[in-house]
Design a protein around this motif. Structure first.
Motif, PDB file in Angstrom:
ATOM      1  N   GLY A   1       0.821  -1.206   0.000  1.00 43.59           N
ATOM      2  CA  GLY A   1       0.000   0.000   0.000  1.00 43.59           C
ATOM      3  C   GLY A   1       0.853   1.253   0.000  1.00 43.59           C
ATOM      4  N   LEU A   2       1.874   1.272   0.861  1.00 44.94           N
ATOM      5  CA  LEU A   2       2.697   2.481   0.954  1.00 44.94           C
ATOM      6  C   LEU A   2       3.540   2.674  -0.299  1.00 44.94           C
ATOM      7  CD1 LEU A   2       3.698   2.489   4.719  1.00 44.94           C
ATOM      8  CD2 LEU A   2       1.910   3.773   3.555  1.00 44.94           C
ATOM      9  N   ALA A   3       4.068   1.573  -0.858  1.00 42.67           N
ATOM     10  CA  ALA A   3       4.846   1.700  -2.093  1.00 42.67           C
ATOM     11  C   ALA A   3       3.976   2.280  -3.201  1.00 42.67           C
ATOM     12  CB  ALA A   3       5.404   0.344  -2.511  1.00 42.67           C
ATOM     13  N   ALA A   4       2.740   1.769  -3.314  1.00 38.25           N
ATOM     14  CA  ALA A   4       1.834   2.273  -4.343  1.00 38.25           C
ATOM     15  C   ALA A   4       1.475   3.727  -4.067  1.00 38.25           C
ATOM     16  CB  ALA A   4       0.580   1.417  -4.409  1.00 38.25           C
ATOM     17  N   THR A   5       1.329   4.091  -2.778  1.00 41.71           N
ATOM     18  CA  THR A   5       0.997   5.479  -2.434  1.00 41.71           C
ATOM     19  C   THR A   5       2.091   6.429  -2.895  1.00 41.71           C
ATOM     20  OG1 THR A   5      -0.126   4.648  -0.483  1.00 41.71           O
ATOM     21  CG2 THR A   5       0.318   7.000  -0.558  1.00 41.71           C
ATOM     22  N   VAL A   6       3.347   6.062  -2.629  1.00 41.55           N
ATOM     23  CA  VAL A   6       4.459   6.922  -3.040  1.00 41.55           C
ATOM     24  C   VAL A   6       4.443   7.109  -4.555  1.00 41.55           C
ATOM     25  CG1 VAL A   6       6.966   7.100  -3.167  1.00 41.55           C
ATOM     26  CG2 VAL A   6       5.884   6.291  -1.075  1.00 41.55           C
TER      27      VAL A   6
ATOM     28  N   ILE B   1       5.072   6.642 -14.753  1.00 39.08           N
ATOM     29  CA  ILE B   1       4.772   5.722 -13.657  1.00 39.08           C
ATOM     30  C   ILE B   1       5.875   4.679 -13.523  1.00 39.08           C
ATOM     31  CG2 ILE B   1       3.140   3.983 -12.849  1.00 39.08           C
ATOM     32  CD1 ILE B   1       0.961   5.626 -14.353  1.00 39.08           C
ATOM     33  N   ALA B   2       6.312   4.127 -14.671  1.00 41.65           N
ATOM     34  CA  ALA B   2       7.349   3.094 -14.620  1.00 41.65           C
ATOM     35  C   ALA B   2       8.632   3.646 -14.018  1.00 41.65           C
ATOM     36  CB  ALA B   2       7.608   2.544 -16.015  1.00 41.65           C
ATOM     37  N   GLY B   3       8.929   4.919 -14.321  1.00 38.87           N
ATOM     38  CA  GLY B   3      10.114   5.540 -13.736  1.00 38.87           C
ATOM     39  C   GLY B   3      10.036   5.565 -12.224  1.00 38.87           C
TER      40      GLY B   3
ATOM     41  N   VAL C   1      11.173   3.445  -6.594  1.00 37.28           N
ATOM     42  CA  VAL C   1      10.702   2.865  -5.342  1.00 37.28           C
ATOM     43  C   VAL C   1      11.283   1.468  -5.148  1.00 37.28           C
ATOM     44  CG1 VAL C   1       8.656   1.967  -4.175  1.00 37.28           C
ATOM     45  CG2 VAL C   1       8.605   4.223  -5.180  1.00 37.28           C
ATOM     46  N   SER C   2      11.309   0.668  -6.221  1.00 44.09           N
ATOM     47  CA  SER C   2      11.783  -0.698  -6.019  1.00 44.09           C
ATOM     48  C   SER C   2      13.289  -0.722  -5.762  1.00 44.09           C
ATOM     49  CB  SER C   2      11.388  -1.608  -7.182  1.00 44.09           C
ATOM     50  OG  SER C   2      12.061  -1.250  -8.335  1.00 44.09           O
ATOM     51  N   MET C   3      14.038   0.220  -6.358  1.00 37.81           N
ATOM     52  CA  MET C   3      15.472   0.264  -6.056  1.00 37.81           C
ATOM     53  C   MET C   3      15.722   0.690  -4.618  1.00 37.81           C
ATOM     54  SD  MET C   3      16.967   1.836  -9.562  1.00 37.81           S
ATOM     55  CE  MET C   3      18.722   1.654  -9.351  1.00 37.81           C
ATOM     56  N   VAL C   4      14.939   1.669  -4.144  1.00 41.35           N
ATOM     57  CA  VAL C   4      15.094   2.105  -2.750  1.00 41.35           C
ATOM     58  C   VAL C   4      14.763   0.962  -1.798  1.00 41.35           C
ATOM     59  CG1 VAL C   4      14.128   3.635  -0.992  1.00 41.35           C
ATOM     60  CG2 VAL C   4      14.700   4.537  -3.235  1.00 41.35           C
ATOM     61  N   MET C   5      13.671   0.231  -2.111  1.00 41.25           N
ATOM     62  CA  MET C   5      13.299  -0.889  -1.235  1.00 41.25           C
ATOM     63  C   MET C   5      14.353  -1.978  -1.277  1.00 41.25           C
ATOM     64  SD  MET C   5       9.245  -1.401  -1.497  1.00 41.25           S
ATOM     65  CE  MET C   5       8.985  -2.463  -0.107  1.00 41.25           C
TER      66      MET C   5
ATOM     67  N   ILE D   1       7.480  -9.980  -7.466  1.00 40.77           N
ATOM     68  CA  ILE D   1       7.065  -9.504  -8.778  1.00 40.77           C
ATOM     69  C   ILE D   1       5.987  -8.418  -8.690  1.00 40.77           C
ATOM     70  CG2 ILE D   1       5.320 -11.295  -9.100  1.00 40.77           C
ATOM     71  CD1 ILE D   1       6.093 -11.420 -11.990  1.00 40.77           C
ATOM     72  N   TYR D   2       5.219  -8.424  -7.592  1.00 37.06           N
ATOM     73  CA  TYR D   2       4.115  -7.469  -7.502  1.00 37.06           C
ATOM     74  C   TYR D   2       4.605  -6.032  -7.361  1.00 37.06           C
ATOM     75  CZ  TYR D   2       1.415 -11.644  -7.126  1.00 37.06           C
ATOM     76  OH  TYR D   2       0.872 -12.855  -7.395  1.00 37.06           O
ATOM     77  N   LEU D   3       5.854  -5.860  -6.901  1.00 38.62           N
ATOM     78  CA  LEU D   3       6.405  -4.514  -6.803  1.00 38.62           C
ATOM     79  C   LEU D   3       6.561  -3.911  -8.196  1.00 38.62           C
ATOM     80  CD1 LEU D   3       7.282  -2.694  -4.533  1.00 38.62           C
ATOM     81  CD2 LEU D   3       9.583  -3.561  -4.766  1.00 38.62           C
ATOM     82  N   ALA D   4       7.122  -4.693  -9.125  1.00 38.47           N
ATOM     83  CA  ALA D   4       7.280  -4.192 -10.491  1.00 38.47           C
ATOM     84  C   ALA D   4       5.915  -3.987 -11.143  1.00 38.47           C
ATOM     85  CB  ALA D   4       8.112  -5.155 -11.310  1.00 38.47           C
TER      86      ALA D   4
END
Lengths: 197, 232
Positions: free
Chosen positions: B43-48, B77-79, B84-88, B101-104
Motif C-alpha cells: 500500500g505504501l509503495a503504491a501510495t508513493v 509511472i514506470a520511472g 521505489v523498487s530500487m530504494v526498497m 514480482i508485484y512490486l514491479a
C-alpha cells in the motif's frame, strides 16, 4: 530436456495458474468472462501477446540490458516494448487480416495494461529460464489464462440466472464463484510430481 | 476552498475508496493481502508512486499531447516504480523479497493509471497531490482491512505477532488463493449492504473505471451493447 519443458508447461497451466493462484490478470478475468466467445477471444489474444512479448523481451534483457548493466531499467523497457508491440500487432492485423482484427482487435488495447503479460515476461527472467523454456512458460501461462477464462465463463452464465441475496448481486457473487473455481484448481497440486516425478 | 481541498483528500479514503468503491487494482489487493506486513508495504509503495506520478502528470498536463498521453503516463509511472523498487531493494531487502514480482507490477496497477486519466490530467498540482495521498491511503487502508481478516483468521496472527487464543483455530484456506477472492467478495457485499447498493460504483466492470478506456475509446463496451441490442 523435453521433460523439463513438459513440467514447465503443465505447472504453469494447472498448478501455478496465473489468474487463479497468482492473481495476475484479474481485470480481464472478471470483466470479459461474461460470454463464452468473448472469453475465448480474450484468452487467445492474451496467449498470443504473451508469446510475442517473450520473443521480444527475452533477447532484450539478455543481449542489451544485461550486457550494458542496465538491469534496473527492466520495468520501463518491458512495459514500453509490450505497449509498442500491441499497437504494432493491431495495425498489422487491421491491414492484412481484417477478419482476425475484427474478432481480436477490441481486446488488444486492453492487454497493454494487463499485468499478466508484464508479469510473465519478468517472471521468465527472474526464474532464469533460457529462451526455449521462456517460450514454453509463456505458452503455458497463456493457456492457463484461456482455461480459467473459459471455465469461468461457463460458471458465470449460470450465476447470471441465479437469485443471489441483494447485497451479493453483481460483483460479490462473481468473486465468490471465482473463489470456488480457484479452490477446484487446488486439486491439481502435486499432479506434476506424481505424473512426471 | 479549504473545505474543497479537504474533501479531495478524504474522498479517496472512504467515499471513493479505490478498492471497495471504484474496484480498481484488484490484482495486488488479492495477491499481497496474505500478511499484514506485505499489505502495508504494498500500500505504501503504491501510495508513493501514486503521489509522485500524479504530481508530475499534473505538471506536464499542458505539455503532453492528448493522443500519446497513455504511453507518456506509463513511462512516468514506470520511472517512479523503478525508483521505489530500487530504494526498497537497498534499504528494505526483506520487504523487497516478500513483494517480489508485484512490486514491479505497480506499473500496471489500474489505480495509478486510472487516477492519472481521471484526475491528474484535469487538476492542478496541489489538488493532484492531495488526491494521490487520499487515494493511496485509501488503497492502503483497504489492503489493511483485507489482510487483517485473512491473517487473523487464516494464520492466527497479526503482522507476525501471534494471537494466543487463535492458534489452533485457524482457517488456513483464507491465506491461500481462494481465500483472497472469498474475502474480497464478502467485503464488497458488506459495502453494498451498508450503502444499500449505492456504494459500489462499478456494478460490473464498465468503462468508467477502466483506465484502458483511454486507449480503446470505449469500443469494448460498445460492442457489448450493440450485441445486446441486436439480441433484443
Amino acid at each position: 530436456m523435453f521433460k523439463t519443458l513438459i513440467v514447465i508447461l503443465m505447472s504453469s497451466v494447472l498448478v501455478n495458474n496465473y489468474v487463479l493462484s497468482k492473481f495476475l490478470g484479474i481485470c480481464p478475468f472478471l470483466g470479459v468472462s461474461k460470454k463464452l466467445d468473448q472469453a475465448c477471444g480474450m484468452g487467445l489474444s492474451v496467449t498470443f501477446v504473451m508469446l510475442v512479448a517473450t520473443v521480444a523481451t527475452w533477447p532484450i534483457q539478455r543481449f542489451v540490458l544485461d550486457k550494458l548493466g542496465l538491469g534496473y531499467l527492466q520495468t520501463i523497457v518491458f512495459i514500453l516494448v509490450i505497449a509498442a508491440l500491441v499497437q504494432f500487432i493491431e495495425i498489422v492485423l487491421k491491414k492484412y487480416i481484417p477478419s482476425l482484427h475484427k474478432s481480436l482487435g477490441i481486446y488488444l488495447p486492453l492487454i497493454t495494461t494487463n499485468c499478466a503479460v508484464l508479469g510473465v515476461t519478468i517472471q521468465n527472467i527472474s526464474d532464469g529460464y533460457n529462451f526455449l523454456e521462456s517460450m514454453v512458460s509463456s505458452l503455458g501461462c497463456g493457456l492457463g489464462f484461456l482455461l480459467a477464462m473459459v471455465l469461468f465463463a461457463g460458471v458465470r452464465s449460470r450465476i447470471e440466472n441465479c437469485n443471489a441475496p441483494k447485497a451479493f448481486k453483481g460483483l460479490p457473487v462473481t468473486l465468490i464463484a471465482a473463489s470456488i473455481v480457484s479452490l477446484s484448481f487446488f486439486g491439481f497440486a502435486g499432479i506434476i510430481e506424481n505424473l512426471l516425478g | 476552498m479549504k473545505n474543497n481541498k479537504l474533501s479531495i483528500l478524504l474522498r479517496g479514503l472512504l467515499i471513493e475508496n479505490p478498492v471497495f468503491v471504484l474496484v480498481l487494482g484488484t490484482c495486488p489487493t488479492l495477491a499481497t493481502t496474505k500478511t499484514v506486513i506485505g499489505a502495508i508495504s504494498m500500500g505504501l509503495a503504491a501510495t508513493v508512486v501514486l503521489i509522485c506520478s500524479n504530481v508530475v502528470i499534473s505538471l506536464l498536463r499542458k505539455v503532453i499531447p492528448d493522443k500519446v498521453r497513455i504511453p507518456c503516463y506509463i513511462v512516468i509511472i514506470a520511472g517512479f516504480v523503478t525508483v521505489v523498487s530500487m530504494v526498497m531493494h537497498a534499504y528494505l531487502p526483506q520487504l523487497y523479497e516478500l513483494l517480489g514480482i508485484y512490486l514491479a507490477l505497480i506499473v500496471v496497477n489500474c489505480i495509478i493509471l486510472g487516477r492519472a486519466e481521471m484526475f491528474a490530467r484535469e487538476h492542478n498540482v496541489g489538488e493532484s497531490a492531495l488526491d494521490g495521498i487520499g487515494m493511496g491511503l485509501g488503497f492502503t487502508l483497504a489492503l489493511l482491512c483485507m489482510s487483517t481478516i485473512r491473517e487473523v483468521l487464516g494464520s492466527g496472527s497479526w503482522a507476525g505477532i501471534e494471537i494466543p487464543f487463535m492458534q489452533g483455530h485457524t482457517v488456513s484456506i483464507l491465506t491461500q488463493a481462494p481465500g483472497g477472492f472469498l474475502v474480497f467478495g464478502i467485503m464488497i457485499a458488506i459495502v453494498n449492504a451498508v450503502t444499500h447498493g449505492k456504494g459500489v460504483k462499478k456494478k460490473d466492470f464498465g468503462c468508467e473505471g477502466c483506465p484502458s478506456a483511454g486507449i480503446c475509446g470505449g469500443n469494448c463496451a460498445d460492442k457489448d451493447e450493440k450485441e445486446e441490442k441486436e439480441n433484443v
